[in-house]
Scaffold this motif. Structure first.
Motif, PDB file in Angstrom:
ATOM      1  N   GLN A 124      37.721  65.472 -21.326  1.00  0.00           N
ATOM      2  CA  GLN A 124      38.076  64.423 -21.674  1.00  0.00           C
ATOM      3  C   GLN A 124      38.692  64.381 -23.074  1.00  0.00           C
ATOM      4  OE1 GLN A 124      37.329  61.532 -19.949  1.00  0.00           O
ATOM      5  NE2 GLN A 124      36.704  63.051 -18.545  1.00  0.00           N
ATOM      6  N   GLN A 125      39.400  65.410 -23.270  1.00  0.00           N
ATOM      7  CA  GLN A 125      40.236  65.778 -24.443  1.00  0.00           C
ATOM      8  C   GLN A 125      41.837  66.010 -23.968  1.00  0.00           C
ATOM      9  OE1 GLN A 125      38.495  68.268 -27.290  1.00  0.00           O
ATOM     10  NE2 GLN A 125      36.392  67.819 -26.654  1.00  0.00           N
ATOM     11  N   PRO A 126      42.432  64.965 -23.507  1.00  0.00           N
ATOM     12  CA  PRO A 126      43.729  65.179 -23.063  1.00  0.00           C
ATOM     13  C   PRO A 126      44.701  65.725 -24.159  1.00  0.00           C
ATOM     14  CG  PRO A 126      43.287  63.111 -22.789  1.00  0.00           C
ATOM     15  CD  PRO A 126      41.880  63.532 -23.371  1.00  0.00           C
ATOM     16  N   VAL A 140      54.335  49.894 -34.655  1.00  0.00           N
ATOM     17  CA  VAL A 140      53.215  50.061 -35.380  1.00  0.00           C
ATOM     18  C   VAL A 140      51.926  49.456 -34.640  1.00  0.00           C
ATOM     19  CG1 VAL A 140      52.096  49.148 -37.598  1.00  0.00           C
ATOM     20  CG2 VAL A 140      54.278  50.052 -37.554  1.00  0.00           C
ATOM     21  N   ARG A 141      52.213  48.449 -33.979  1.00  0.00           N
ATOM     22  CA  ARG A 141      51.283  47.432 -33.269  1.00  0.00           C
ATOM     23  C   ARG A 141      50.780  48.312 -32.124  1.00  0.00           C
ATOM     24  NH1 ARG A 141      52.727  41.295 -32.904  1.00  0.00           N
ATOM     25  NH2 ARG A 141      54.728  42.102 -32.622  1.00  0.00           N
ATOM     26  N   LYS A 142      51.834  48.839 -31.275  1.00  0.00           N
ATOM     27  CA  LYS A 142      51.382  49.593 -30.364  1.00  0.00           C
ATOM     28  C   LYS A 142      50.732  50.795 -30.656  1.00  0.00           C
ATOM     29  CE  LYS A 142      55.411  48.022 -27.324  1.00  0.00           C
ATOM     30  NZ  LYS A 142      56.812  48.543 -26.547  1.00  0.00           N
ATOM     31  N   SER A 143      50.995  51.373 -31.731  1.00  0.00           N
ATOM     32  CA  SER A 143      50.332  52.639 -31.976  1.00  0.00           C
ATOM     33  C   SER A 143      48.813  52.287 -32.398  1.00  0.00           C
ATOM     34  CB  SER A 143      51.089  53.551 -33.442  1.00  0.00           C
ATOM     35  OG  SER A 143      50.374  54.479 -33.729  1.00  0.00           O
ATOM     36  N   ALA A 144      48.717  51.264 -33.002  1.00  0.00           N
ATOM     37  CA  ALA A 144      47.660  50.753 -33.337  1.00  0.00           C
ATOM     38  C   ALA A 144      46.424  50.536 -31.970  1.00  0.00           C
ATOM     39  CB  ALA A 144      47.543  49.699 -34.344  1.00  0.00           C
ATOM     40  N   ALA A 145      47.182  49.805 -31.226  1.00  0.00           N
ATOM     41  CA  ALA A 145      46.582  49.472 -30.077  1.00  0.00           C
ATOM     42  C   ALA A 145      46.090  50.878 -29.132  1.00  0.00           C
ATOM     43  CB  ALA A 145      47.362  48.444 -29.014  1.00  0.00           C
ATOM     44  N   TRP A 146      47.032  51.717 -29.233  1.00  0.00           N
ATOM     45  CA  TRP A 146      46.861  53.007 -28.547  1.00  0.00           C
ATOM     46  C   TRP A 146      45.493  53.711 -29.273  1.00  0.00           C
ATOM     47  CZ3 TRP A 146      49.797  56.150 -24.917  1.00  0.00           C
ATOM     48  CH2 TRP A 146      49.382  57.540 -25.077  1.00  0.00           C
ATOM     49  N   ASP A 147      45.494  53.522 -30.458  1.00  0.00           N
ATOM     50  CA  ASP A 147      44.441  54.321 -31.263  1.00  0.00           C
ATOM     51  C   ASP A 147      43.160  53.637 -30.932  1.00  0.00           C
ATOM     52  OD1 ASP A 147      46.116  56.176 -32.311  1.00  0.00           O
ATOM     53  OD2 ASP A 147      46.377  55.316 -34.326  1.00  0.00           O
ATOM     54  N   PHE A 149      42.534  51.903 -28.018  1.00  0.00           N
ATOM     55  CA  PHE A 149      42.080  52.299 -26.713  1.00  0.00           C
ATOM     56  C   PHE A 149      41.260  53.774 -26.396  1.00  0.00           C
ATOM     57  CE2 PHE A 149      45.065  48.783 -25.180  1.00  0.00           C
ATOM     58  CZ  PHE A 149      44.074  47.959 -24.731  1.00  0.00           C
ATOM     59  N   MET A 150      41.925  54.487 -27.447  1.00  0.00           N
ATOM     60  CA  MET A 150      41.378  55.979 -27.245  1.00  0.00           C
ATOM     61  C   MET A 150      39.952  56.127 -27.760  1.00  0.00           C
ATOM     62  SD  MET A 150      43.577  58.194 -26.199  1.00  0.00           S
ATOM     63  CE  MET A 150      42.835  59.840 -26.605  1.00  0.00           C
ATOM     64  N   VAL A 151      39.437  55.135 -28.614  1.00  0.00           N
ATOM     65  CA  VAL A 151      38.232  55.254 -29.208  1.00  0.00           C
ATOM     66  C   VAL A 151      37.121  54.415 -28.307  1.00  0.00           C
ATOM     67  CG1 VAL A 151      36.459  54.514 -31.207  1.00  0.00           C
ATOM     68  CG2 VAL A 151      38.912  55.501 -31.602  1.00  0.00           C
ATOM     69  N   LEU A 159      42.989  57.227 -17.424  1.00  0.00           N
ATOM     70  CA  LEU A 159      44.409  57.379 -16.986  1.00  0.00           C
ATOM     71  C   LEU A 159      45.084  58.446 -17.591  1.00  0.00           C
ATOM     72  CD1 LEU A 159      45.347  53.603 -17.317  1.00  0.00           C
ATOM     73  CD2 LEU A 159      45.248  54.837 -15.163  1.00  0.00           C
ATOM     74  N   LEU A 160      44.857  58.733 -19.091  1.00  0.00           N
ATOM     75  CA  LEU A 160      45.723  59.937 -19.744  1.00  0.00           C
ATOM     76  C   LEU A 160      45.170  61.089 -19.102  1.00  0.00           C
ATOM     77  CD1 LEU A 160      45.548  58.603 -23.403  1.00  0.00           C
ATOM     78  CD2 LEU A 160      47.548  58.746 -21.838  1.00  0.00           C
TER      79      LEU A 160
END
Length: 227
Positions: A124-126, A140-147, A149-151, A159-160
């Motif tokens: 679980q570490q892609p 910036v907002r997409k990057s924040a959303a990504w981070d 979701f990763m957590v 999915l990743l």
């Protein structure tokens, strides 16, 4: 002829930078055209023996791997491993007198990369997340959303993981195709033909991974309120 060195050079470049068409063309020339041209020039124009021509032509992408690592300002374990394999393979090739080994040994680095990606994905570490993120979370907002979701999102990480497994399998298949070419084709043909499986793998994996990265992008866009 320089599969793992090409991958290593790509791994050491900064993930937030996207090359333009000119930069991509220059990289292609450096990674494939220049080594191949050097090999055939030394062998056919200057009568250099096959092993020496292979070794000298392989120094070009090796130098680029070192340069990109230095430029990034941080060590890259995979790039270092590739360089070690390259350095070790040179005296072995000279001792055995086998130019075929020089071509086949490139598969060692690619196979190692594929196995490493698979193992980390199963944990679980892609590891290829850094390569995916700049293309999907490009604000910036997409990057924040990504981070976030990763957590907080197991579904997002799953999915990743699946997208990573596409590349893990692709690299292992690439090795099998490379070895088939090395041991079944005339040597002068194998010198250039061993580059073909890598680029087929890149195109194929880029297409297949969309099955999982499209939903990833949709989740990020929705959370960020962007399209």
């Amino acid at each position: 002829m320089t599969t793992t060195q090409q991958i290593a050079a790509g791994q050491t470049t900064e993930p937030t930078k996207v090359q333009g068409p000119l930069g991509s063309l220059l990289s292609l020339v450096m990674d494939i055209g220049l080594p191949l041209g050097t090999y055939y020039l030394l062998k056919n124009a200057f009568g250099v023996d096959v092993i020496t021509a292979l070794i000298v032509s392989g120094l070009v992408p090796a130098a680029r791997t070192i340069w990109t690592t230095v430029r990034s300002g941080k060590p890259d374990q995979f790039a270092l491993a590739v360089l070690i394999v390259t350095v070790i393979s040179i005296p072995i090739t000279l001792l055995t007198g086998s130019p075929t080994f020089m071509l086949a040994k490139e598969g060692l680095g690619t196979a190692t990369l594929g196995i490493y990606i698979a193992v980390m994905a199963l944990r679980q570490q892609p590891v290829m997340t850094a390569a995916f993120k700049p293309f999907i979370a490009n604000s910036v907002r997409k990057s924040a959303a990504w981070d976030e979701f990763m957590v907080s999102s197991p579904a997002f990480r799953a999915l990743l993981v699946r997208a990573n497994m596409v590349w893990a399998i692709g690299f292992v298949v690439e090795v099998a195709a490379r070895l088939l070419i090395v041991f079944t084709q005339p040597f002068d043909t194998a010198v250039w033909a061993t580059n073909i499986p890598l680029y087929v793998t890149i195109v194929g994996c880029s297409i297949v991974q969309r099955r999982w990265l499209v939903p990833v992008a949709a989740m990020v866009n929705t959370a960020a309120g962007e399209k």
